[in-house]
Design an enzyme around this catalytic site. Structure first.
Site: not given
Ligand code: ADP
Ligand code: PAZ
Ligand code: K
Length: 244
Positions: A91, A7, A10, A100
């Site tokens: 990170y 998800a 957009t 994603d």
């Protein structure tokens, strides 16, 4: 069967898999009333739902409610991680990274050996570089195509242009040409820079996914087009989680 859902901001993309094979796939806009209507008749056979998402918490709750109304299978959300299977996230605050990006990288990491770049041309465009050691070198976040066109319309008083899928990058001689050629020119420049970065960093593969992937390829990006890269990474992560 298992329902895998990506998800984004957009669109919502999904795969229905069973016994290791693809049973169905589809996509819907995020605000669709019934995004899984095409597989309603198969909902009773879905035993697990795995989701990779970057949407707001409010929209995530709404999606969860839609799925709970669609099917009684357990729903598992998978997020970016510090490391998995030799892939190591650059990170330090991995919970801030879009799921994603992590799932697309993991799919690319699992697919072949050697360093790679992943480009996801979605609502935003993300670029991530991973060394052959599995170390994520970091990445970039850029506005996506619709984001750029919308900002020109909304934030500049005298920019009116038609939408077109022209692929020219020559200097424009009208507002529409300046905007449309400008986008292609920017994408062609980005493609050249990614190629130069990969050469300098020794990354042998470029994979591209997302709704604007084909536009990027047409603008000059040399890459393997992997439309379901995020969902493939999600499938791998969820499969490993089930076996833990
Ligand atoms: N059917 C579609 N609906 C919406 N956007 C689309 C569609 N097909 C291609 N696009 C393009 O893809 C982009 C959205 O890509 P997508 O990967 O769906 O985004 P996200 O993962 O952020 O939801 C938009 O900028 C648009 O230009
Ligand atoms: C950059 C993104 C919005 C891209 O998502 P998408 O364009 O697919 O909706 C998403 O990866 C995200 O919300 N990232 C969080 C910030 C980060 O990754 O650092
Ligand atoms: K995406």
């Amino acid at each position: 069967m298992k329902l895998l859902v990506d998800a984004g901001n957009t669109r919502l993309k999904w795969l229905l898999v069973g016994d290791g094979r693809l049973v169905g796939s589809g996509s819907a806009t995020l605000d669709a009333d019934d995004p899984f209507c095409d597989i309603r008749c198969q909902s009773a056979d879905i035993k697990r739902i795995a989701i990779s998402t970057v949407i707001s918490e409010e929209r995530r709750r709404h999606l969860q409610m839609q799925l709970e109304a669609f099917c009684c299978a357990p729903i598992v959300f998978h997020w970016a991680e510090p490391r998995r299977g030799g892939l190591v996230n650059a990170y330090t605050e991995t919970d801030r990274m879009g799921a994603d990006r992590w799932h697309a990288m993991y799919a690319a990491w699992q697919a072949d050996v050697g360093g790679f770049a992943v480009v996801d041309a979605g609502s935003a465009i993300t670029i991530d570089y991973v060394a052959d050691s599995g170390g994520h070198l970091g990445g970039y976040i850029l506005p996506g195509k619709q984001m750029m066109l919308r900002s020109l319309r909304q934030d500049a008083a005298r920019i009116g242009f038609e939408v077109s899928d022209v692929q020219a990058a020559e200097p424009g001689a009208s507002t529409t040409e300046c905007v449309q050629h400008g986008l292609v020119w920017l994408w062609a420049s980005m493609a050249a820079r990614i190629e130069a970065d990969c050469s300098r960093l020794g990354l042998g593969r470029v994979l591209v996914t997302g709704g604007d992937a084909e536009g990027l390829i047409e603008a000059g990006l040399s890459a393997h087009h992997e439309p379901s890269l995020v969902l493939k990474g999600l499938a791998a992560v969820d499969g490993e989680s089930e076996r833990e």
